[in-house]
Design a protein around this motif. Structure first.
Motif, mmCIF file in Angstrom:
data_model
loop_
_atom_site.group_PDB
_atom_site.id
_atom_site.type_symbol
_atom_site.label_atom_id
_atom_site.label_comp_id
_atom_site.label_asym_id
_atom_site.label_seq_id
_atom_site.Cartn_x
_atom_site.Cartn_y
_atom_site.Cartn_z
ATOM 1 N N TYR A 54 40.752 2.440 49.305
ATOM 2 C CA TYR A 54 39.493 3.128 49.318
ATOM 3 C C TYR A 54 38.334 2.444 49.237
ATOM 4 N N LEU A 55 37.478 2.171 50.119
ATOM 5 C CA LEU A 55 36.311 1.329 50.144
ATOM 6 C C LEU A 55 35.195 2.226 50.321
ATOM 7 N N LEU A 56 34.011 2.007 49.613
ATOM 8 C CA LEU A 56 32.662 2.836 49.872
ATOM 9 C C LEU A 56 31.583 1.636 49.319
ATOM 10 N N GLU A 57 30.689 1.385 50.455
ATOM 11 C CA GLU A 57 29.910 0.380 50.184
ATOM 12 C C GLU A 57 28.625 0.616 51.011
ATOM 13 N N ALA A 58 27.455 -0.182 50.658
ATOM 14 C CA ALA A 58 26.387 -0.072 51.447
ATOM 15 C C ALA A 58 26.727 -0.414 53.109
ATOM 16 N N HIS A 59 25.986 0.084 53.744
ATOM 17 C CA HIS A 59 26.053 -0.339 55.184
ATOM 18 C C HIS A 59 25.573 -1.388 55.478
ATOM 19 N N THR B 257 18.964 -17.184 37.831
ATOM 20 C CA THR B 257 17.802 -16.142 38.650
ATOM 21 C C THR B 257 18.482 -16.364 40.073
ATOM 22 N N ARG B 258 19.428 -17.458 40.466
ATOM 23 C CA ARG B 258 19.789 -17.447 41.845
ATOM 24 C C ARG B 258 21.196 -16.675 42.032
ATOM 25 N N THR B 259 21.221 -16.049 43.233
ATOM 26 C CA THR B 259 22.577 -15.327 43.624
ATOM 27 C C THR B 259 22.644 -15.644 45.220
ATOM 28 N N HIS B 260 24.061 -15.693 45.368
ATOM 29 C CA HIS B 260 24.410 -15.867 46.852
ATOM 30 C C HIS B 260 25.023 -14.411 47.331
ATOM 31 N N GLU B 261 24.371 -14.041 48.434
ATOM 32 C CA GLU B 261 25.147 -12.729 48.866
ATOM 33 C C GLU B 261 25.389 -12.909 50.406
ATOM 34 N N PHE B 262 26.617 -12.078 50.956
ATOM 35 C CA PHE B 262 27.071 -12.098 52.299
ATOM 36 C C PHE B 262 26.886 -10.695 52.765
ATOM 37 N N LEU B 263 26.216 -10.742 54.020
ATOM 38 C CA LEU B 263 26.280 -9.607 55.042
ATOM 39 C C LEU B 263 27.393 -9.489 55.816
ATOM 40 N N HIS B 264 28.393 -8.513 55.687
ATOM 41 C CA HIS B 264 29.536 -8.488 56.477
ATOM 42 C C HIS B 264 29.539 -7.430 57.504
ATOM 43 N N ALA B 265 29.569 -7.649 58.960
ATOM 44 C CA ALA B 265 29.320 -6.800 59.864
ATOM 45 C C ALA B 265 30.547 -5.503 59.904
ATOM 46 N N ILE B 266 30.277 -4.340 60.262
ATOM 47 C CA ILE B 266 31.293 -3.478 60.229
ATOM 48 C C ILE B 266 32.554 -3.970 61.040
ATOM 49 N N GLY B 267 32.126 -4.422 62.204
ATOM 50 C CA GLY B 267 33.380 -4.836 62.903
ATOM 51 C C GLY B 267 34.112 -6.062 62.528
ATOM 52 N N ASP B 268 33.658 -6.858 61.517
ATOM 53 C CA ASP B 268 34.354 -8.005 60.814
ATOM 54 C C ASP B 268 35.072 -7.319 59.814
ATOM 55 N N ILE B 269 34.575 -6.374 59.067
ATOM 56 C CA ILE B 269 35.504 -5.514 57.900
ATOM 57 C C ILE B 269 36.629 -4.752 58.543
ATOM 58 N N LEU B 270 36.472 -4.054 59.670
ATOM 59 C CA LEU B 270 37.519 -3.257 60.157
ATOM 60 C C LEU B 270 38.622 -4.339 60.768
ATOM 61 N N THR B 271 38.171 -5.624 61.531
ATOM 62 C CA THR B 271 38.998 -6.289 61.986
ATOM 63 C C THR B 271 39.824 -7.185 60.979
ATOM 64 N N ALA C 191 33.844 6.931 57.675
ATOM 65 C CA ALA C 191 32.780 7.624 57.804
ATOM 66 C C ALA C 191 31.316 6.973 57.349
ATOM 67 N N GLU C 192 30.327 7.274 58.046
ATOM 68 C CA GLU C 192 28.883 6.681 57.783
ATOM 69 C C GLU C 192 28.235 7.894 57.061
ATOM 70 N N HIS C 193 27.346 7.348 56.135
ATOM 71 C CA HIS C 193 26.520 8.253 55.197
ATOM 72 C C HIS C 193 24.997 8.019 55.345
ATOM 73 N N ASP C 194 24.263 8.977 55.390
ATOM 74 C CA ASP C 194 22.749 8.642 55.089
ATOM 75 C C ASP C 194 22.196 8.739 53.815
ATOM 76 N N PHE D 272 28.929 3.504 53.961
ATOM 77 C CA PHE D 272 30.063 4.122 54.701
ATOM 78 C C PHE D 272 31.227 3.809 53.717
ATOM 79 N N SER D 273 32.128 4.655 54.129
ATOM 80 C CA SER D 273 33.452 4.636 53.584
ATOM 81 C C SER D 273 34.734 4.812 54.308
ATOM 82 N N LEU D 274 35.794 4.205 54.036
ATOM 83 C CA LEU D 274 36.849 3.986 54.644
ATOM 84 C C LEU D 274 38.304 4.001 53.950
#
Length: 282
Positions: free
Chosen positions: A157-162, A214-228, A241-244, A275-277
């Motif tokens: 179960y994954l629930l994350e920021a889009h 103070t410094r952080t590294h973050e990564f933006l993973h596209a929906i297609g990359d997560i699903l694939t 599901a996508e949520h507003d 989104f959640s999946l």
């Protein structure tokens, strides 16, 4: 750390120093609702409680569990829980919180990518929510870890920021300027593994305590990359599901609702904010 490049090791060192430092701030923050939890209240958001369903008797591993509050909510719902986090301070705080709450839970210190080696058990449910995968440089490697941690028939179960929301921002020198600013595309949606480097001397809860790391590294993973990544790891998609709405005020203009979720102001276009999946093994 298994299979991680020197660049990834630098990312983990930078991020761990930050997370080690903010644990005490988060435990004390009203945002995390530790006091209501210890008083017996449910502190999972309604969306989480609804989508995970009945977990009584299930074995659950919570990856990137921070100081274990959600992990212990799952224990209170009747699951047999294990939490994993790379911060020794977070794991210590999680064990302390479990003792204070009188709940049976196991907490393990270690890097996410090493989970299959350091945790021998395999689980009915892998639980990952809210601001977790954006800290990970390798989403395909994460998907393989998820698959390895599941029993046959087990589920993620994954629930994350889009990621579309992550690519947008209201820009300005201070909160007042940001509040008046338009929402604009700011970060690359297709990031190609490059970290977004942020620098802030306060944590996201709004507490004014200054931090040294103070410094952080973050990564933006596209929906297609997560699903694939999940499909390539041999898992079967059973729900998406996508949520507003989202669990925090990602931008100053956002409005909190009675469900403790934040949305765009009335009259503005709705956006995919989270989104959640669910995926199943075997």
């Amino acid at each position: 750390m298994s299979g991680q490049t020197s660049q990834h090791q630098e990312t983990f060192a930078i991020n761990q120093a930050r997370w080690d430092e903010v644990v005490a701030i988060h435990v004390a923050s009203t945002d995390y609702q530790v006091r209501p939890f210890l008083a017996g209240e449910e502190t999972l958001l309604p969306i989480e409680a609804r989508e995970i369903g009945d977990i009584r008797g299930k074995s659950v591993v919570h990856l990137q569990c921070h100081f274990g509050l959600d992990t212990l909510n799952l224990a209170r719902r009747g699951a047999r829980v294990t939490g994993l986090d790379f911060s020794p301070q977070a794991v210590s705080a999680a064990r302390d919180l479990a003792a204070r709450a009188g709940l049976d839970a196991r907490f393990v210190e270690g890097n996410l990518y090493d989970a299959p080696q350091i945790i021998a058990e395999r689980f009915d449910l892998v639980y990952v929510t809210w601001g977790a995968i954006n800290w990970l440089p390798d989403i395909k490697g994460w998907a393989k870890v998820v698959a390895a941690m599941l029993k046959p028939g087990g589920e993620l179960y994954l629930l994350e920021a889009h990621p579309i929301a992550f690519a947008l921002d209201q820009l300005g020198e201070d909160k007042q300027q940001r509040l008046a600013a338009p929402l604009v595309p700011t970060y690359d949606y297709f990031q190609a593994g490059r970290p977004l480097v942020f620098d802030s001397d306060v944590t996201y809860t709004g507490d004014e305590t200054k931090v040294a790391n103070t410094r952080t590294h973050e990564f933006l993973h596209a929906i297609g990359d997560i699903l694939t990544g999940l499909l390539d790891a041999g898992l079967t998609l059973t729900y998406f599901a996508e949520h507003d709405s989202i669990a925090w005020a990602m931008w100053p203009k956002m409005i909190e609702g009675p469900d403790r979720m934040y949305r765009m102001p009335e009259g503005e276009p709705t956006l995919p904010l989270s989104f959640s999946l669910k995926v199943r093994k075997g």
